[in-house]
Design a protein around this motif. Structure first.
Motif, PDB file in Angstrom:
ATOM      1  N   ALA A 406       0.835  -1.195   0.000  1.00  0.00           N
ATOM      2  CA  ALA A 406       0.000   0.000   0.000  1.00  0.00           C
ATOM      3  C   ALA A 406       0.871   1.247   0.000  1.00  0.00           C
ATOM      4  O   ALA A 406       2.051   1.191   0.363  1.00  0.00           O
ATOM      5  N   ASP A 415      -4.075   4.698   2.494  1.00  0.00           N
ATOM      6  CA  ASP A 415      -5.322   4.064   2.923  1.00  0.00           C
ATOM      7  C   ASP A 415      -4.967   3.160   4.094  1.00  0.00           C
ATOM      8  O   ASP A 415      -4.331   2.115   3.920  1.00  0.00           O
ATOM      9  N   LYS A 417      -6.662   1.147   6.033  1.00  0.00           N
ATOM     10  CA  LYS A 417      -7.167  -0.222   5.994  1.00  0.00           C
ATOM     11  C   LYS A 417      -6.346  -1.070   5.030  1.00  0.00           C
ATOM     12  O   LYS A 417      -5.990  -2.218   5.337  1.00  0.00           O
ATOM     13  N   MET A 418      -6.032  -0.505   3.884  1.00  0.00           N
ATOM     14  CA  MET A 418      -5.250  -1.230   2.886  1.00  0.00           C
ATOM     15  C   MET A 418      -3.869  -1.585   3.432  1.00  0.00           C
ATOM     16  O   MET A 418      -3.347  -2.675   3.182  1.00  0.00           O
ATOM     17  N   GLN A 421      -4.515  -4.351   6.772  1.00  0.00           N
ATOM     18  CA  GLN A 421      -5.395  -5.515   6.790  1.00  0.00           C
ATOM     19  C   GLN A 421      -4.611  -6.832   6.730  1.00  0.00           C
ATOM     20  O   GLN A 421      -3.558  -6.920   6.103  1.00  0.00           O
ATOM     21  N   TYR A 528      -0.623  -2.526  -8.227  1.00  0.00           N
ATOM     22  CA  TYR A 528      -1.975  -2.161  -7.818  1.00  0.00           C
ATOM     23  C   TYR A 528      -3.074  -2.697  -8.737  1.00  0.00           C
ATOM     24  O   TYR A 528      -4.202  -2.862  -8.322  1.00  0.00           O
ATOM     25  N   ARG A 591      -7.474  -2.801  -2.690  1.00  0.00           N
ATOM     26  CA  ARG A 591      -7.625  -3.172  -1.267  1.00  0.00           C
ATOM     27  C   ARG A 591      -8.608  -4.324  -1.106  1.00  0.00           C
ATOM     28  O   ARG A 591      -8.342  -5.305  -0.405  1.00  0.00           O
ATOM     29  N   ASP A 592      -9.737  -4.236  -1.786  1.00  0.00           N
ATOM     30  CA  ASP A 592     -10.770  -5.258  -1.624  1.00  0.00           C
ATOM     31  C   ASP A 592     -10.387  -6.589  -2.278  1.00  0.00           C
ATOM     32  O   ASP A 592     -10.747  -7.651  -1.775  1.00  0.00           O
ATOM     33  N   PHE A 594      -7.236  -7.644  -2.679  1.00  0.00           N
ATOM     34  CA  PHE A 594      -6.068  -8.167  -1.973  1.00  0.00           C
ATOM     35  C   PHE A 594      -5.226  -9.054  -2.892  1.00  0.00           C
ATOM     36  O   PHE A 594      -4.987 -10.228  -2.643  1.00  0.00           O
TER      37      PHE A 594
END
Length: 641
Positions: A406, A415, A417-418, A421, A528, A591-592, A594
């Motif tokens: 990230a 981010d 959360k990114m 996580q 990414y 992010r979602d 992964f």
């Protein structure tokens, strides 16, 4: 942080350009000064006076600490015969450039640039009176000649680079006046100025001195070029010409005029030392009107291995450098020998965010591995199986911290959360996710079986020359065996690794990466989304993005296709704000999904700087995209006498 705040500005601001131009009047009012060795040439009638060698409005550089004094040699070193250290140190001159903090693009040889509303036209105003190092004028004609006779000549340039094309067409450069040109694209090209500020931008000015290069061009010297080809031992005039303008060939040509601060006097060609000396026509001054650079010359020792460079550094034979001595395994010896070597340290902050990314090829040719790698729960399970704190202590000397693939904290694209996580080391949780991925059956040795009933076993490639990466992968091999996954670290040469990627023959890859700085994320987004074959988490999707007809390409997932559309918006957006907005939307999908398993935040590295050398920043970004240390204004570095 200042870094994030400054990114809210437009990429190139005409206001910023006006500030730089306005600073030039102070120097002019005081009168211009020059180095004593150049003054001696003027007095002997061998050079024009300094005010006749400078542009009407030279670029004024504000020294970081203080106005410097002339004199001295900057000693540095490189490895082999084709490394980019020479380009980074003395070759960072462009129409526009990065600012030292790497937060925006600013004018350089160009006085200003105006961008139209849809980023299809870039109008550059040049500095009237700018001269090449041989004293010949640098004008709009040079840029038009480069465009028409180099870039658009299919013999010299069979295919124009992507950053110089849009809408399927190569950029067209048109002259508006002697000191003004417009670069016209057939479609929006919002990343054009950023690309020019990177390593890519040097190719334009390297191929622009028409008065010199015409002799090597068949169209301009049809009767004489064959003799030049024979004398150089080239295959034909095209090879000869490309040797004059390409890297590293242009650094082997003593006659090539340049706009850089120093001019080559000993070539980068089978020698043990490259030498460059002050350019008497350099177009920049300091705030007191002193023509830059301060250093008389730069020497670059050409070494046969990186260990020899480290030994040179700790012996005090290198004055300022981070390349080749900034590695984690070299840090201890570099730090311990400061007094012996007579140097201090600066932070060489890696542009990437992650010390070791692990990718699993979701487009694998083996159906069982493809099914496992494509399952997000499988990747989450492997992430929870990694003891990142132990990696940090044993591999990175406690300098890192757990981090996913990230952007860095403090950047505009950060981010939380990114970045955080799935970092928890929890073997039970890892097993739960792997079971959830459908891999509940095991063989007699406890290894999980794939959908084909065979043990899931695969290799993770890593560079042979990166022992720290191999060591980390061997630890991760142990962690993953504990949850029933058989991974084999596979050291390999770079060429072999890239060959596997290009043919979609890779299992997985262990690499440094992640666009830690915002501009790196915008320009090199391969970690990414599937951007190219180096996007090793889905190689065939990356090949599809570049060329859907590639024999190894595969149609991407719906999420990846959405990201590809978003990145086209990034490329076409005319402002940095719109580019960042589209990139944030793209990263939310990253992010979602992964795609990539991160390990630890890449620790800050260190470079050395002599204790009597001044105007060197305490923190310098480290990457070829920034061209370390070029944007840090080496022409203003000086020794305290």
């Amino acid at each position: 942080m200042q870094y994030a705040r400054t990114l809210r500005r437009q990429v190139v601001s005409t206001v910023a350009a006006a500030i730089l131009i306005g600073a030039g009047w102070a120097g002019a009012a005081l009168g211009f000064q020059e180095a004593p060795e150049l003054k001696a040439f003027v007095d002997a009638g061998k050079l024009p006076p300094v005010d006749q060698r400078l542009p009407k409005e030279p670029l004024v550089l504000t020294p970081l600490e203080s106005v410097g004094t002339y004199g001295g040699t900057w000693r540095t070193a490189t490895f082999g015969g084709g490394d980019s250290e020479i380009e980074r140190s003395i070759g960072y001159t462009r129409l526009v450039r990065w600012n030292p903090e790497w937060t925006e693009v600013i004018p350089d040889i160009a006085k200003s640039v105006e961008v139209n509303a849809n980023a299809t036209e870039y109008t550059f105003s040049l500095r009237q009176g700018t001269r090449w190092s041989d004293g010949k004028p640098f004008t709009a004609d040079d840029l038009v000649w480069w465009n028409e006779n180099v870039l658009r000549n299919t013999k010299i340039t069979p295919a124009a680079p992507n950053w110089l094309t849009a809408g399927g067409e190569t950029v067209k450069v048109e002259k508006i006046g002697d000191d003004k040109v417009v670069f016209k694209f057939a479609a929006p090209n919002g990343l054009f100025l950023m690309n020019m500020a990177t390593v890519r931008g040097s190719d334009i000015l390297a191929a622009a001195p028409a008065h010199y290069l015409k002799q090597f061009h068949k169209d301009f010297n049809p009767d004489g070029v064959d003799a030049l080809v024979k004398a150089a031992g080239a295959t034909d005039w095209v090879q000869l010409f490309n040797n004059k303008i390409g890297f590293p060939g242009r650094w082997r040509d003593l006659g090539r005029p340049t706009l850089d601060a120093w001019v080559l006097t000993a070539p980068y060609n089978g020698t043990t030392q490259v030498v460059a000396e002050r350019n008497p026509y350099y177009a920049k001054v300091d705030t007191s009107g002193n023509q830059l650079p301060y250093f008389d010359r730069i020497t670059i020792d050409v070494m046969q291995d990186t260990q020899a460079i480290i030994l040179k550094a700790i012996s005090g034979e290198i004055d300022m450098q981070n390349r080749f001595i900034e590695t984690t395994d070299a840090r201890t010896v570099i730090v311990q020998n400061q007094q012996k070597g007579g140097y201090g340290l600066f932070i060489a902050r890696p542009a990437w965010s992650n010390a070791l990314l692990i990718t699993l090829n979701q487009t694998h040719k083996n159906p069982a591995l493809r099914a496992a790698f494509s399952n997000k729960d499988f990747r989450i399970g492997l992430s929870h199986a990694i003891n990142r704190e132990e990696l940090n202590q044993l591999i990175y000397a406690g300098q890192a911290k757990p981090y996913q693939a990230a952007p860095r904290e403090g950047s505009a694209l950060y981010d939380e959360k990114m970045a955080t996580q799935y970092l928890e080391y929890n073997v039970d949780l890892a097993n739960q996710y792997l079971d959830k991925a459908g891999l509940t059956k095991r063989d007699a040795e406890g290894f999980r079986l794939g959908q084909d009933g065979k043990r899931i076993t695969f290799a993770i490639d890593a560079l042979t020359g990166s022992p720290i990466q191999v060591d980390a992968l061997e630890m991760i091999q142990r962690y993953w065996r504990a949850v029933g996954i058989d991974m084999q670290p596979r050291p390999a040469e770079r060429s072999l690794i890239f060959s596997r990627l290009q043919n979609n023959d890779n299992d997985g890859l262990g690499w440094v990466g992640g666009g830690g700085y915002d501009f790196l994320g915008l320009l090199d987004p391969k970690w990414y989304f599937p951007h190219e074959y180096e996007s090793s988490f889905a190689t065939a999707w990356g090949l599809y993005y570049q060329n859907p007809k590639d024999p190894n390409a595969q149609e991407p997932s719906a999420a990846a296709k959405k990201q590809m559309d978003l990145y086209r918006q990034v490329q076409e957006a005319p402002t940095l704000e719109k580019q960042l907005a589209a990139m944030k939307e793209l990263l939310a999908i990253t992010r979602d999904e992964f795609y990539v398993i991160g390990t630890n935040l890449e620790p800050d590295r260190v470079g050395i700087v002599k204790t009597n050398m001044h105007n060197v920043p305490k923190v310098i970004p480290s990457t070829s995209f920034y061209m370390t240390p070029g944007p840090a204004k080496p022409e203003t570095f000086y020794y305290q006498q």
